[in-house]
Write a protein that holds these residues in place. Structure first.
Motif, PDB file in Angstrom:
ATOM      1  N   MET A  69       0.849  -1.174   0.000  1.00  0.00           N
ATOM      2  CA  MET A  69       0.000   0.000   0.000  1.00  0.00           C
ATOM      3  C   MET A  69       0.891   1.232   0.000  1.00  0.00           C
ATOM      4  O   MET A  69       1.966   1.218   0.572  1.00  0.00           O
ATOM      5  N   ASP A  70       0.424   2.262  -0.588  1.00  0.00           N
ATOM      6  CA  ASP A  70       1.180   3.507  -0.653  1.00  0.00           C
ATOM      7  C   ASP A  70       1.012   4.289   0.636  1.00  0.00           C
ATOM      8  O   ASP A  70       0.022   4.152   1.338  1.00  0.00           O
ATOM      9  N   GLN A  71       2.019   5.158   0.896  1.00  0.00           N
ATOM     10  CA  GLN A  71       1.884   6.026   2.061  1.00  0.00           C
ATOM     11  C   GLN A  71       0.729   6.980   1.830  1.00  0.00           C
ATOM     12  O   GLN A  71       0.314   7.219   0.715  1.00  0.00           O
ATOM     13  N   LYS A  72       0.212   7.496   2.898  1.00  0.00           N
ATOM     14  CA  LYS A  72      -0.943   8.367   2.801  1.00  0.00           C
ATOM     15  C   LYS A  72      -0.858   9.433   3.874  1.00  0.00           C
ATOM     16  O   LYS A  72      -0.540   9.146   5.016  1.00  0.00           O
ATOM     17  N   ASN A  73      -1.125  10.656   3.469  1.00  0.00           N
ATOM     18  CA  ASN A  73      -1.248  11.748   4.433  1.00  0.00           C
ATOM     19  C   ASN A  73      -2.714  11.861   4.801  1.00  0.00           C
ATOM     20  O   ASN A  73      -3.573  11.907   3.925  1.00  0.00           O
ATOM     21  N   LEU A  74      -3.001  11.904   6.061  1.00  0.00           N
ATOM     22  CA  LEU A  74      -4.377  11.961   6.534  1.00  0.00           C
ATOM     23  C   LEU A  74      -4.550  13.116   7.497  1.00  0.00           C
ATOM     24  O   LEU A  74      -3.627  13.458   8.230  1.00  0.00           O
ATOM     25  N   ALA A  75      -5.717  13.672   7.500  1.00  0.00           N
ATOM     26  CA  ALA A  75      -6.033  14.686   8.503  1.00  0.00           C
ATOM     27  C   ALA A  75      -6.730  13.990   9.656  1.00  0.00           C
ATOM     28  O   ALA A  75      -7.688  13.273   9.463  1.00  0.00           O
TER      29      ALA A  75
ATOM     30  N   ILE B 176      -5.942   8.468  15.629  1.00  0.00           N
ATOM     31  CA  ILE B 176      -4.787   7.831  15.002  1.00  0.00           C
ATOM     32  C   ILE B 176      -5.076   6.366  14.708  1.00  0.00           C
ATOM     33  O   ILE B 176      -4.826   5.875  13.596  1.00  0.00           O
ATOM     34  N   GLY B 177      -5.612   5.650  15.681  1.00  0.00           N
ATOM     35  CA  GLY B 177      -5.937   4.234  15.475  1.00  0.00           C
ATOM     36  C   GLY B 177      -6.951   4.058  14.362  1.00  0.00           C
ATOM     37  O   GLY B 177      -6.802   3.173  13.511  1.00  0.00           O
ATOM     38  N   ALA B 178      -7.970   4.901  14.338  1.00  0.00           N
ATOM     39  CA  ALA B 178      -8.984   4.817  13.278  1.00  0.00           C
ATOM     40  C   ALA B 178      -8.361   5.083  11.923  1.00  0.00           C
ATOM     41  O   ALA B 178      -8.678   4.401  10.937  1.00  0.00           O
ATOM     42  N   ALA B 179      -7.455   6.052  11.848  1.00  0.00           N
ATOM     43  CA  ALA B 179      -6.786   6.349  10.583  1.00  0.00           C
ATOM     44  C   ALA B 179      -5.960   5.151  10.114  1.00  0.00           C
ATOM     45  O   ALA B 179      -5.965   4.811   8.921  1.00  0.00           O
ATOM     46  N   MET B 180      -5.274   4.487  11.039  1.00  0.00           N
ATOM     47  CA  MET B 180      -4.462   3.329  10.667  1.00  0.00           C
ATOM     48  C   MET B 180      -5.345   2.194  10.154  1.00  0.00           C
ATOM     49  O   MET B 180      -5.049   1.581   9.121  1.00  0.00           O
ATOM     50  N   ILE B 181      -6.433   1.904  10.867  1.00  0.00           N
ATOM     51  CA  ILE B 181      -7.320   0.813  10.452  1.00  0.00           C
ATOM     52  C   ILE B 181      -8.001   1.156   9.136  1.00  0.00           C
ATOM     53  O   ILE B 181      -8.113   0.299   8.238  1.00  0.00           O
ATOM     54  N   ASN B 182      -8.451   2.387   8.976  1.00  0.00           N
ATOM     55  CA  ASN B 182      -9.086   2.783   7.716  1.00  0.00           C
ATOM     56  C   ASN B 182      -8.103   2.718   6.547  1.00  0.00           C
ATOM     57  O   ASN B 182      -8.490   2.402   5.421  1.00  0.00           O
ATOM     58  N   PHE B 183      -6.834   2.997   6.801  1.00  0.00           N
ATOM     59  CA  PHE B 183      -5.784   2.842   5.795  1.00  0.00           C
ATOM     60  C   PHE B 183      -5.729   1.381   5.330  1.00  0.00           C
ATOM     61  O   PHE B 183      -5.650   1.099   4.131  1.00  0.00           O
ATOM     62  N   CYS B 184      -5.775   0.464   6.292  1.00  0.00           N
ATOM     63  CA  CYS B 184      -5.752  -0.969   5.960  1.00  0.00           C
ATOM     64  C   CYS B 184      -6.976  -1.364   5.140  1.00  0.00           C
ATOM     65  O   CYS B 184      -6.854  -2.073   4.131  1.00  0.00           O
ATOM     66  N   ILE B 185      -8.136  -0.937   5.590  1.00  0.00           N
ATOM     67  CA  ILE B 185      -9.377  -1.287   4.897  1.00  0.00           C
ATOM     68  C   ILE B 185      -9.346  -0.769   3.464  1.00  0.00           C
ATOM     69  O   ILE B 185      -9.683  -1.504   2.517  1.00  0.00           O
TER      70      ILE B 185
END
Length: 162
Positions: free
Chosen positions: A1-7, A110-119
């Motif tokens: 997966m590619d890196q992602k910048n998230l707010a 932060i945890g939600a962002a990490m899990i959503n990245f995986c999904i």
């Protein structure tokens, strides 16, 4: 997966594959987790064990270790593994493991962002499902995963060999 910048709560959070230089921060996240019971430690004598594991993960086409970075600090980590099985008509699934957010930053998204990245990554690769396990004592984590749409479905078993 590619890196992602998230707010996340109005701040920038970068999720990217871990680099060898991130290991001390990732190890510190695991060592600070008293509930996990994995025996993780920041003792320099153990560093080679972590480095060997990191290099194994890094060399695998089906595994990846990620970090969440905020203001140039590693504030979270997780690992993904892709498995393909004959069940589900030969489909592939993503397993998420070793999810940790720095304790002073929990509840910030932060945890939600990490899990959503995986999904999102699993969906983009056509995976059948995303699954994870969580220590039975982690009731807050269970509520967190359920809020994100995960459903408890299986009972897991382990056998310690070391």
């Amino acid at each position: 997966m590619d890196q992602k910048n998230l707010a996340t709560n109005g701040t920038d959070l970068l999720i990217r594959e871990a680099r060898e230089g991130d290991l001390p921060a990732v190890i510190a996240l695991f060592a600070a987790d008293a509930l996990g019971g994995h025996g993780d430690t920041t003792d320099p004598a153990a560093y080679e064990d972590y480095l060997r594991a990191f290099r194994t993960i890094q060399s695998s086409p089906d595994q990846a270790l990620y970090v969440a970075e905020f203001r140039c600090d590693v504030v979270g980590t997780f690992q993904t593994m892709i498995t393909t099985s004959l069940t589900g008509r030969g489909s592939s699934s993503m397993i998420i493991e070793a999810v940790q957010t720095r304790s002073d930053l929990r509840g910030q998204g932060i945890g939600a962002a990490m899990i959503n990245f995986c999904i999102a990554g699993a969906k983009s690769r056509g995976m059948r499902l995303v699954q994870l396990t969580s220590n039975a004592a982690r009731k807050d984590a269970h509520r967190f995963y359920e809020r994100l749409g995960f459903k408890p479905s299986h009972l897991g078993f382990k056998m310690a060999l070391k």
